[in-house]
Motif scaffolding. Structure first.
Motif, PDB file in Angstrom:
ATOM      1  N   UNK A 184       0.809  -1.240  -0.087  1.00 39.08           N
ATOM      2  CA  UNK A 184       0.099   0.216  -0.184  1.00 39.08           C
ATOM      3  C   UNK A 184       0.643   1.183  -0.027  1.00 39.08           C
ATOM      4  N   UNK A 255     -13.287   4.275   0.680  1.00 34.23           N
ATOM      5  CA  UNK A 255     -11.897   4.484   0.832  1.00 34.23           C
ATOM      6  C   UNK A 255     -11.875   6.186   1.045  1.00 34.23           C
TER       7      UNK A 255
ATOM      8  N   UNK B 119       4.171  -5.745   6.566  1.00 36.34           N
ATOM      9  CA  UNK B 119       3.633  -4.708   6.039  1.00 36.34           C
ATOM     10  C   UNK B 119       2.440  -4.412   6.683  1.00 36.34           C
ATOM     11  N   UNK B 120       1.585  -3.469   6.247  1.00 34.14           N
ATOM     12  CA  UNK B 120       0.257  -3.074   6.976  1.00 34.14           C
ATOM     13  C   UNK B 120      -0.628  -4.342   7.198  1.00 34.14           C
ATOM     14  N   UNK B 123       2.020  -9.128   6.341  1.00 33.11           N
ATOM     15  CA  UNK B 123       2.966 -10.068   5.592  1.00 33.11           C
ATOM     16  C   UNK B 123       4.493  -9.416   5.874  1.00 33.11           C
ATOM     17  N   UNK B 450      -4.845  -2.146  14.126  1.00 34.03           N
ATOM     18  CA  UNK B 450      -5.540  -2.322  12.758  1.00 34.03           C
ATOM     19  C   UNK B 450      -5.590  -3.684  12.608  1.00 34.03           C
ATOM     20  N   UNK B 490     -12.353   3.079   9.842  1.00 32.83           N
ATOM     21  CA  UNK B 490     -12.046   2.749   8.654  1.00 32.83           C
ATOM     22  C   UNK B 490     -10.718   3.293   7.879  1.00 32.83           C
ATOM     23  N   UNK B 491      -9.871   2.642   7.423  1.00 33.53           N
ATOM     24  CA  UNK B 491      -8.749   3.620   6.976  1.00 33.53           C
ATOM     25  C   UNK B 491      -8.768   3.781   5.291  1.00 33.53           C
ATOM     26  N   UNK B 492      -8.473   5.137   5.047  1.00 41.61           N
ATOM     27  CA  UNK B 492      -8.312   5.477   3.596  1.00 41.61           C
ATOM     28  C   UNK B 492      -7.472   4.760   2.930  1.00 41.61           C
ATOM     29  N   UNK B 493      -7.823   4.284   1.644  1.00 35.84           N
ATOM     30  CA  UNK B 493      -6.887   3.807   0.565  1.00 35.84           C
ATOM     31  C   UNK B 493      -6.231   2.359   0.991  1.00 35.84           C
ATOM     32  N   UNK B 494      -6.923   1.814   2.284  1.00 40.61           N
ATOM     33  CA  UNK B 494      -6.226   0.446   2.577  1.00 40.61           C
ATOM     34  C   UNK B 494      -7.328  -0.547   2.288  1.00 40.61           C
ATOM     35  N   UNK B 495      -6.899  -1.475   1.503  1.00 41.89           N
ATOM     36  CA  UNK B 495      -7.768  -2.595   1.209  1.00 41.89           C
ATOM     37  C   UNK B 495      -8.284  -3.778   2.390  1.00 41.89           C
TER      38      UNK B 495
END
Lengths: 361, 510
Positions: A184, A255, B119-120, B123, B450, B490-495
């Motif tokens: 990301x 998002x 990673x977020x 992983x 998270x 909820x986090x912006x731009x995080x899938x």
């Protein structure tokens, strides 16, 4: 071409916050990275648009991903350097300069960091003149220039090239998928631009504009004066209202951080909608400013921009509007970044400059 | 159950003995260089006549500014080794970035950047460099430092790298005390790493301080469990505080606000702590101080602590007043008020003099302020009221009227009626509010993490379980745990439906 002075870095950070219109954040970590490079003796070189030769090759840079990841992994200009090199190998041509896709927020510093690393000058221009959430909202895409090839890379040995894409939306979709896999966060290099293209389709003078706005704030702060009037004069903007935040509602969908802010002052009420960035301002119910014009909420004491994620009840603010670049307010611009593109059911109307009826001066 | 609350400040050591919410005894004594004798003196007073034999003391809660002051004054802090795990990420800014040079020169020990981290989404960024960690451990052992700080990228999500690094270090250099950044929470590598380093450099001081507390308590004939207060208004067992002294930062203003809530019985209010030079304004929500949004500087270092949202303005009992044209402050007679104010026969006109002239306080000699004109009194009072009303308005989170609790020596300056205020409460016994806040504190557990690919309910439930566990480790009774607050974003731009969840629970001390 001139070197950006050390003291201008902080001004650029503040100015990038103001041009971030609530979405791009004050680029604190990126500012620290730039200062560290300056301490090591490097200097970012700023190239005025009129110095661009028509056949020069310019790399258009951005970080793609979630801002939160950068808070942990720290800015990774190296990944953007790799994307630049990947693009050079793919197109078999070297770049002569770099520039940012957006001047608002963290991306304002990326070309400086990459430029210092690769010894390339930074073009005094961007492709948004502010912050927008998605890649297709850049002026080059709006003007119909090719949106491919598109290179992205991470800090390991992963490099991705989108050799071709149907349109800018596809570049955004494919790029974002790859960026997610890379953690990301990725450094990206968009389709190479010629000097002629940048001069014709870029938003010119963005970096110096951000530095000038930041300088005004720093200067006013030193003299304990109010910087808002000077910002309006320098940015050809209008004061929408001075007052106090009396309500904030916020939710996150698809998002985006969406919500509303209500500000009361001078016996009037200003409502601002936001979708990551501030998008529409209504004074006593009447629309007085909207995207793509810049709506910025400034802290009344520090004159620093307040982001949509941190604005809260009780803050004393001055809300200002600054004009969008003519590319953004052209018919093709409004198609992509006008109010309807953000889901509003009305057409773009420019905000009234100072002194006009209905806008307190 | 009886409890003792002690506030060890830079100037005074206050102690109270509480039965439920009733103050049985209270005392203010000077803080001593060795800490121990000051506490013993305070305890001797509140325990005199064999009071401890009447009913057992259930717990002793100590609030101290020791650790904050050590960092601010750059004393008692130790050189610390720093390990950051995250290469090839997290390489663009080194540890100690932006630290004041005088602090850095005292704290910076051998520093290592190693490959690893996550990673977020959990992983690994790259496999953890265990050989590099072994080499680092050997160097740390050889360097002679006593403490180390270990920070890995995204460790608030998964602390595996930090745990592994700590195990390797413990193997090679078991005498080195270690802080893992995952224990201090919060996303934001630089701020979390800074907090971790500060914590480790205070380990030695924390052990010495807690030992001094224990000695004072033992020598006073007490054996109750010892707790230290944290900046969020709760307490943790002293053995945990020894390992996490940074969590005790800024507990002073917190204890004062908590004490005001307990003494007044009002749990949702604005608290005005009016001193000699400044007024601190904070907000209580459910009996706890509202936390600040922004990053907090401790001694010039940016950290991510949970700090009470307190704003100070230059307004206090010693604030100087110049008539015609009226000018009020920001200068203050400060601690010299007893020489300089008119009511004490001094030359300066202060807000205390105006207050006495208006009959709001009985301090010094009222006759000495008899000639202050009614107009000056009224103008000054309205200036003060305006200033206070403005501060209150800034602190409020909604437009609704709120109660105000006034504490501190200058509380008489607060008008009885204010716009946007439902009621002004002048808190009695406010002088020992800090010690009362400490004595009444509960034990908390917190998590800020998270979660991915879980429903909102599952994520919150999982967070709650971890917070409960942490509260029990800090010394809470499991059956008394209650949810204090839940935030989810909820986090912006995080899938992957990434949800940041923060949960805080509180319970009673053992």
């Amino acid at each position: 071409m001139r070197a950006i002075e050390l003291h201008e870095l902080e001004a650029l950070a503040i100015g990038a916050g103001i041009l971030g219109t609530g979405g791009g954040n004050h680029p604190h970590l990126e500012l620290l990275c730039a200062r560290a490079a300056y301490a090591a003796g490097k200097r970012a070189q700023l190239l005025a648009p009129e110095e661009l030769q028509d056949d020069m090759r310019i790399a258009v840079l951005a970080f793609m991903g979630a801002p939160l990841v950068t808070k942990e992994r720290l800015p990774e200009p190296i990944s953007a350097c790799r994307a630049v090199r990947l693009m050079e190998r793919h197109t078999e041509r070297k770049f002569d300069a770099v520039m940012s896709v957006e001047i608002g927020g963290e991306n304002a510093f990326l070309p400086l960091l990459v430029g210092m690393e690769l010894d390339l000058p930074v073009v005094d221009a961007d492709a948004m003149g502010r912050a927008f959430p998605e890649a297709q909202m850049a002026s080059f895409a709006i003007r119909g220039l090719d949106v491919y090839p598109f290179a992205l890379a991470d800090i390991r040995d992963n490099e991705v090239l989108i050799a071709k894409a149907e349109n800018a939306l596809w570049t955004e979709r494919l790029g974002r998928k790859a960026a997610i896999e890379l953690g990301s966060i990725a450094g990206t290099c968009a389709a190479p631009r010629s000097g002629a293209e940048v001069k014709a389709h870029g938003i010119l003078g963005s970096t110096s504009r951000a530095i000038r706005l930041g300088d005004i704030v720093l200067d006013a702060r030193r003299r304990h004066e109010d910087a808002v009037a000077a910002i309006l004069a320098a940015g050809d903007g209008a004061l929408l209202l001075r007052g106090k935040v009396i309500d904030v509602s916020r939710r996150t969908t698809d998002g985006f951080v969406r919500g509303k802010v209500r500000i009361a002052g001078e016996g009037r009420t200003l409502d601002i909608d936001f979708q990551n960035e501030f998008s529409v301002a209504r004074l006593d119910g009447e629309i007085i400013a909207c995207v793509p014009d810049l709506i910025t909420v400034l802290d009344a004491e520090t004159t620093e921009a307040i982001g949509t994620e941190v604005i809260r009840y009780g803050q004393r603010v001055a809300v200002v509007a600054l004009p969008a670049d003519p590319i953004m307010t052209s018919p093709e611009g409004l198609h992509t970044v006008g109010p309807r593109a953000f889901g509003f059911d009305f057409d773009y109307r420019p905000f009234a400059r100072r002194g006009h009826a209905g806008v307190p001066s | 159950m009886r409890r003792i609350g002690i506030d060890v400040g830079g100037t005074n050591t206050d102690a109270v003995l509480l039965e439920g919410t009733t103050i049985l005894r209270a005392i203010k004594t000077p803080t001593t260089e060795d800490v121990t004798s000051g506490i013993k003196a305070a305890l001797a007073h509140i325990l005199k006549d064999g009071v401890a034999r009447e009913a057992p003391i259930g717990a002793i809660m100590i609030g101290t500014t020791h650790f904050t002051n050590a960092v601010v004054e750059r004393r008692g802090i130790a050189r610390t080794a720093v390990v950051r795990i995250g290469l090839p990420a997290a390489a663009s800014l080194p540890p100690f970035i932006e630290w004041p040079e005088d602090l850095r020169s005292k704290v910076e020990g051998p520093t290592f950047l190693l490959r690893g981290g996550n990673e977020f989404d959990g992983r690994p960024i790259v496999p953890f460099d265990r050989d590099g960690m072994r080499r680092a451990a050997a160097e740390i052992a050889a360097s002679g430092v006593d403490s180390a700080a270990i920070t890995a990228v995204f460790s608030p999500l998964t602390d595996a790298c930090e745990e592994e690094a700590a195990a390797i270090l413990a193997d090679v250099a078991p005498q080195v005390s270690v802080t893992l950044s995952s224990a201090l929470g919060r996303i934001g590598l630089i701020e979390r790493e800074n907090a971790t380093i500060l914590n480790s450099c205070l380990h030695g001081l924390a052990r010495r301080t807690v030992k001094a507390f224990r000695t004072a308590i033992a020598e006073s004939g007490l054996s109750a469990p010892l707790y230290l207060t944290q900046n969020d208004g709760t307490v943790m067992l002293a053995e945990l505080a020894e390992r996490f002294p940074v969590l005790c930062f800024a507990s002073g203003p917190t204890n004062s606000m908590r004490g005001a809530a307990l003494l007044s019985g009002v749990e949702n209010a604005i608290v005005l702590d009016v001193g000699g030079t400044t007024t601190d304004v904070g907000m209580l929500q459910g009996g706890f101080p509202r936390e600040a949004n922004s990053k907090v500087d401790i001694g010039g270092v940016r950290t991510s602590f949970r700090m009470p949202d307190v704003v100070s303005i230059a307004l206090g009992g010693g604030t100087l007043v110049t008539p015609a044209p009226l000018r009020i402050g920001p200068e203050s007679a400060g601690f010299r008020i007893t020489e300089r104010a008119r009511v004490f026969g001094g030359p300066d006109l202060t807000l205390t003099d105006i207050g006495v002239a208006r009959g709001k306080a009985e301090i010094g000699d009222k006759a000495l302020v008899a000639e202050i004109g009614a107009e000056l009194q009224a103008d000054t009072a309205s200036w003060v009221a305006g200033k206070i009303a403005d501060m209150i308005d800034r602190m409020k989170t909604s437009a609704a009227d709120v109660p105000v609790l006034a504490v501190g020596g200058g509380a008489f300056l607060v008008p009885d009626e204010l716009p946007g205020v439902s009621q002004v409460v002048k808190v009695v016994n406010a002088g020992v509010a800090n010690a009362v806040g400490a004595a009444m504190a509960q034990v908390s557990g917190e998590i800020d993490r998270i979660f991915q690919n879980r429903s909102r309910e599952d994520a919150i439930a999982e967070a709650r379980a971890i917070a409960d566990e942490r509260a029990v480790a800090a010394g809470a009774r499991k059956d008394s745990l209650a949810l204090l607050d839940v935030e989810d974003m909820p986090l912006a731009y995080v899938p992957g439906n990434a949800l940041r969840v923060r949960v805080r629970v509180v319970g009673d001390a053992l």
